[in-house]
Design an enzyme around this catalytic site. Structure first.
Site, PDB file in Angstrom:
ATOM      1  N   ARG A  59      44.903  55.818  25.455  1.00  0.00           N
ATOM      2  CA  ARG A  59      43.589  55.176  25.342  1.00  0.00           C
ATOM      3  C   ARG A  59      43.505  54.249  24.130  1.00  0.00           C
ATOM      4  O   ARG A  59      42.593  53.440  24.007  1.00  0.00           O
ATOM      5  CB  ARG A  59      42.488  56.237  25.310  1.00  0.00           C
ATOM      6  N   TYR A 110      24.084  36.283  34.518  1.00  0.00           N
ATOM      7  CA  TYR A 110      24.760  37.284  35.331  1.00  0.00           C
ATOM      8  C   TYR A 110      23.886  38.544  35.409  1.00  0.00           C
ATOM      9  O   TYR A 110      23.521  39.120  34.378  1.00  0.00           O
ATOM     10  CB  TYR A 110      26.131  37.614  34.718  1.00  0.00           C
ATOM     11  N   ASP A 182      28.996  34.698  26.799  1.00  0.00           N
ATOM     12  CA  ASP A 182      29.772  35.025  27.994  1.00  0.00           C
ATOM     13  C   ASP A 182      30.417  33.723  28.474  1.00  0.00           C
ATOM     14  O   ASP A 182      29.734  32.810  28.922  1.00  0.00           O
ATOM     15  CB  ASP A 182      28.853  35.637  29.059  1.00  0.00           C
ATOM     16  N   LYS A 207      37.499  36.995  37.031  1.00  0.00           N
ATOM     17  CA  LYS A 207      37.218  35.709  37.635  1.00  0.00           C
ATOM     18  C   LYS A 207      38.366  34.717  37.367  1.00  0.00           C
ATOM     19  O   LYS A 207      39.458  34.939  37.818  1.00  0.00           O
ATOM     20  CB  LYS A 207      35.866  35.196  37.134  1.00  0.00           C
TER      21      LYS A 207
HETATM   22  C1  PLP Z   1      31.410  38.946  37.068  1.00  0.00           C
HETATM   23  C2  PLP Z   1      30.747  38.654  35.775  1.00  0.00           C
HETATM   24  C3  PLP Z   1      30.571  39.652  34.809  1.00  0.00           C
HETATM   25  C4  PLP Z   1      30.958  41.093  35.064  1.00  0.00           C
HETATM   26  O1  PLP Z   1      32.328  41.247  35.159  1.00  0.00           O
HETATM   27  P1  PLP Z   1      33.046  42.394  36.040  1.00  0.00           P
HETATM   28  O2  PLP Z   1      34.480  42.128  35.785  1.00  0.00           O
HETATM   29  O3  PLP Z   1      32.608  42.170  37.461  1.00  0.00           O
HETATM   30  O4  PLP Z   1      32.559  43.703  35.535  1.00  0.00           O
HETATM   31  C5  PLP Z   1      30.008  39.296  33.599  1.00  0.00           C
HETATM   32  N1  PLP Z   1      29.612  38.026  33.353  1.00  0.00           N
HETATM   33  C6  PLP Z   1      29.742  37.040  34.270  1.00  0.00           C
HETATM   34  C7  PLP Z   1      29.279  35.664  33.945  1.00  0.00           C
HETATM   35  C8  PLP Z   1      30.317  37.317  35.509  1.00  0.00           C
HETATM   36  O5  PLP Z   1      30.448  36.345  36.408  1.00  0.00           O
END
Ligand code: PLP
Length: 370
Positions: A59, A110, A182, A207
């Protein structure tokens, strides 16, 4: 044994200064160039290490995660920490916000991040103030001495509004607040929030970074060593650590990030131009860069529901940032903020041939007006 110090070295040391992002994407996080070393960091499947070193337990660290972290850190210009998902990274940051602290957040972003903030507020953990992050004056007016954290997403999901990150960082720091950005939609190739003054960058590596719709992974990136230590200590304690295979796949995906982003952005620019001229489209939301395009259909919610069912190449699916183009009506999700139009369809533009993409999309749109 320490759980908060990340003393294990990254698989390759830092790359020379002055390399282009594309070169960094290809070369970062590889084993040293010594005879018989593999060119790629291998998958290290380990829950425990022989005592006396820096890792000790699965971990607290893993060479395969660290290769991914080294590569993302090279691209963002900071030190990265990988998490089991983007939302695990988001919750690690929010978990560190003080009791009753005020978080300034986008009124459209998001939905998972906003739901987490709302949920924490409901349980009396923090307070939030929502603001349109594209309205810089409104954001600056909303920052006061009470503000502990400014949460930004730029471009925002799914309205694709762009925030003035440097101006907001300056005002937030003057008020003693941290800024989180983000950067999932922009990727470090199109926007480097740490250079703009942000304290922490968040990624859903699920993504664009991974890019092939086969991995869930998240990351935080920071430049402040002490802050990184705090975040790592929290990750170790909360336990939302990345999977080894996921880290390996994400790193493999990142080797072509620059090529994928370049092609997807070129496709998106061309499609945004053509979409604006289609009679079925009421409004195109596109900041002029990036590979995400949202459209609000002239005929409203029903048309937005129908469009993703009429395309053949474009797949009807949530998520984004894969090599394949996909689309969905965002308000099909009950958790989507009401600041998002009921008629909005979000397009994640992939790397296919743009004429094939347009032929499929325009014929589905023609059906809606025909
Ligand atoms: C998909 C997404 C998240 C969350 O990420 P996961 O990998 O699905 O937990 C956070 N911020 C944005 C802008 C996203 O598109």
């Amino acid at each position: 044994m320490s759980t908060s110090d990340d003393t294990s070295p990254a698989p390759t040391g830092g790359l020379p200064d002055g390399l282009a992002p594309s070169t960094r994407a290809v070369h970062a996080g590889r084993p040293a160039h010594v005879p018989d070393a593999p060119l790629n960091e291998p998958l290290t499947m380990a829950s425990v290490y022989v005592a006396g070193g820096d890792r000790e337990y699965g971990r607290y660290g893993n060479p395969t995660w660290q290769a991914f972290e080294a590569a993302l850190g090279e691209l963002e210009g900071g030190d990265a920490l990988a998490f089991s998902s983007g939302l695990a990274a988001v919750s690690c940051v929010l978990d560190l916000v003080g009791q009753d602290a005020l978080v300034l957040a986008p009124d459209a972003a998001y939905q998972g991040s906003l739901t987490q903030i709302g949920d924490l507020e409901m349980r009396g953990r923090l307070r939030s103030r929502l603001v349109d992050v594209a309205d810089t004056d409104a954001v600056l007016a909303a920052i006061d001495d009470d503000t502990a954290l400014v949460w930004l997403e730029s471009p925002t999901n799914p309205n694709l509004d762009v925030a003035d990150v440097p101006a907001i960082c300056e005002a937030a720091h003057a008020a003693g607040a941290y800024v989180v950005v983000d950067n999932t939609f922009a990727t470090p190739l199109l926007q480097k929030p740490l250079d703009d003054g942000a304290d922490i960058v968040v990624h859903s590596a699920t993504k664009y970074l991974s890019g092939h719709s086969d991995v869930l992974l998240g990351a935080l990136v920071t430049r402040d060593e002490q802050l990184r230590g705090v975040l790592k200590g929290r990750r170790d304690l909360l336990g939302a650590v990345p999977g080894t295979l996921e880290s390996w796949l994400a790193l493999r995906g990142m080797r072509t990030l620059h090529l994928r982003v370049e092609r997807a952005c070129a496709n998106a620019a061309e499609l945004a131009r053509r979409l604006a001229e289609h009679p079925a489209v009421g409004l195109v939301r596109y900041p002029g860069w990036g590979a995400m395009v949202s459209v609000e259909l002239a005929a409203g919610a029903l048309a937005a529901d129908l469009l993703p069912r009429k395309t053949r190449l474009w797949v009807h699916a949530t998520s984004l940032g894969g090599v394949e183009s996909s689309l969905e009506r965002r308000r099909r999700w009950a958790t989507e903020p009401k600041t998002v139009s009921d008629a909005l369809v979000r397009l994640s533009v992939g790397i296919e041939d743009v004429e094939d993409l347009w032929a499929d999309l325009s014929s589905a749109l023609d059906d809606l007006v025909g």
